[in-house]
Motif scaffolding. Structure first.
Motif, PDB file in Angstrom:
ATOM      1  N   ASP A  23       0.811  -1.213   0.000  1.00  0.00           N
ATOM      2  CA  ASP A  23       0.000   0.000   0.000  1.00  0.00           C
ATOM      3  C   ASP A  23       0.846   1.265   0.000  1.00  0.00           C
ATOM      4  O   ASP A  23       0.329   2.358   0.215  1.00  0.00           O
ATOM      5  N   GLY A  24       2.162   1.136  -0.208  1.00  0.00           N
ATOM      6  CA  GLY A  24       3.045   2.285  -0.122  1.00  0.00           C
ATOM      7  C   GLY A  24       3.162   2.740   1.319  1.00  0.00           C
ATOM      8  O   GLY A  24       2.799   2.028   2.249  1.00  0.00           O
ATOM      9  N   LEU A  31       4.835   4.282  -4.343  1.00  0.00           N
ATOM     10  CA  LEU A  31       6.188   3.742  -4.190  1.00  0.00           C
ATOM     11  C   LEU A  31       6.102   2.491  -3.322  1.00  0.00           C
ATOM     12  O   LEU A  31       5.812   2.559  -2.137  1.00  0.00           O
ATOM     13  N   LYS A  32       6.368   1.351  -3.907  1.00  0.00           N
ATOM     14  CA  LYS A  32       6.135   0.063  -3.241  1.00  0.00           C
ATOM     15  C   LYS A  32       7.400  -0.676  -2.832  1.00  0.00           C
ATOM     16  O   LYS A  32       7.356  -1.533  -1.962  1.00  0.00           O
ATOM     17  N   HIS A  33       8.551  -0.386  -3.464  1.00  0.00           N
ATOM     18  CA  HIS A  33       9.758  -1.187  -3.269  1.00  0.00           C
ATOM     19  C   HIS A  33      10.904  -0.327  -2.749  1.00  0.00           C
ATOM     20  O   HIS A  33      11.191   0.742  -3.312  1.00  0.00           O
ATOM     21  N   LEU A  83      -0.048  -8.507   7.198  1.00  0.00           N
ATOM     22  CA  LEU A  83       1.360  -8.912   7.150  1.00  0.00           C
ATOM     23  C   LEU A  83       1.511 -10.434   7.173  1.00  0.00           C
ATOM     24  O   LEU A  83       2.614 -10.945   7.047  1.00  0.00           O
ATOM     25  N   ASP A  84       0.396 -11.135   7.357  1.00  0.00           N
ATOM     26  CA  ASP A  84       0.374 -12.594   7.393  1.00  0.00           C
ATOM     27  C   ASP A  84       1.259 -13.157   8.504  1.00  0.00           C
ATOM     28  O   ASP A  84       2.028 -14.094   8.307  1.00  0.00           O
ATOM     29  N   ARG A 124       7.754  -8.027   3.664  1.00  0.00           N
ATOM     30  CA  ARG A 124       6.539  -7.261   3.373  1.00  0.00           C
ATOM     31  C   ARG A 124       6.321  -6.302   4.532  1.00  0.00           C
ATOM     32  O   ARG A 124       6.492  -6.679   5.691  1.00  0.00           O
ATOM     33  N   GLY A 125       5.929  -5.073   4.210  1.00  0.00           N
ATOM     34  CA  GLY A 125       5.753  -4.097   5.266  1.00  0.00           C
ATOM     35  C   GLY A 125       4.532  -3.230   5.084  1.00  0.00           C
ATOM     36  O   GLY A 125       3.846  -3.270   4.054  1.00  0.00           O
TER      37      GLY A 125
END
Length: 158
Positions: A23-24, A31-33, A83-84, A124-125
């Motif tokens: 979700d940025g 911006l995802k990465h 975040l699983d 993942r964040g």
């Protein structure tokens, strides 16, 4: 892979080095990465979080425990599900800093209210807003006496 940056030159990384924010983060939803970079080799006190989508976007981040040793964010079931993960202990937390110049570095601030929460396994964040009123958006570095003293002592050694 190699990322060309104006400020840091060529940055070489592998895809598994990326932290992904589906979700940025606040203010930067597209911006995802990101890559986490140390300012000084082997010193992870302050990290740079460099966007690989737009390399001119860089955040200074810290582990909030450096400033607040009893930092204990509480996440909702929905956030843990996103975040699983099932246990808050599985996660890493980072706070975004607003760094002032060298002369005013103790006036720099850290945002303890909206930490970046990252699962170090999946990389993942997400960024969350904590409901705890003890955590604010702009805690000045010099409000954390132990940190301010340690920084002053380090500066005197140099």
């Amino acid at each position: 892979m190699i990322l060309e940056t104006d400020a840091y030159g060529e940055v070489e990384y592998e895809e598994e080095d990326l932290i992904t924010f589906p979700d940025g983060i606040f203010g930067f939803p597209d911006l995802k990465h990101y890559l986490l970079l140390c300012l000084t080799e082997g010193d992870d006190t302050i990290l740079l979080m460099l966007s690989t989508d737009r390399p001119e976007i860089v955040f200074a981040i810290v582990n909030p425990v450096i400033f607040c040793n009893d930092y204990a964010p509480s996440l909702s079931d929905a956030e843990l599900s996103f975040l699983d993960v099932h246990d808050i202990e599985e996660l890493s937390y980072y706070a975004i800093c607003n760094i002032r110049g060298q002369e005013n570095y103790l006036q720099s601030t850290v945002n303890l209210k909206c930490p970046l929460v990252i699962d170090p396994v999946s990389r993942r964040g997400m960024q969350v807003i904590l409901s705890d009123p003890a955590y604010g958006y702009r805690h000045r570095f010099d409000s954390f006496q132990a940190v301010a003293t340690a920084i002053d002592e380090e500066a005197e050694e140099d």
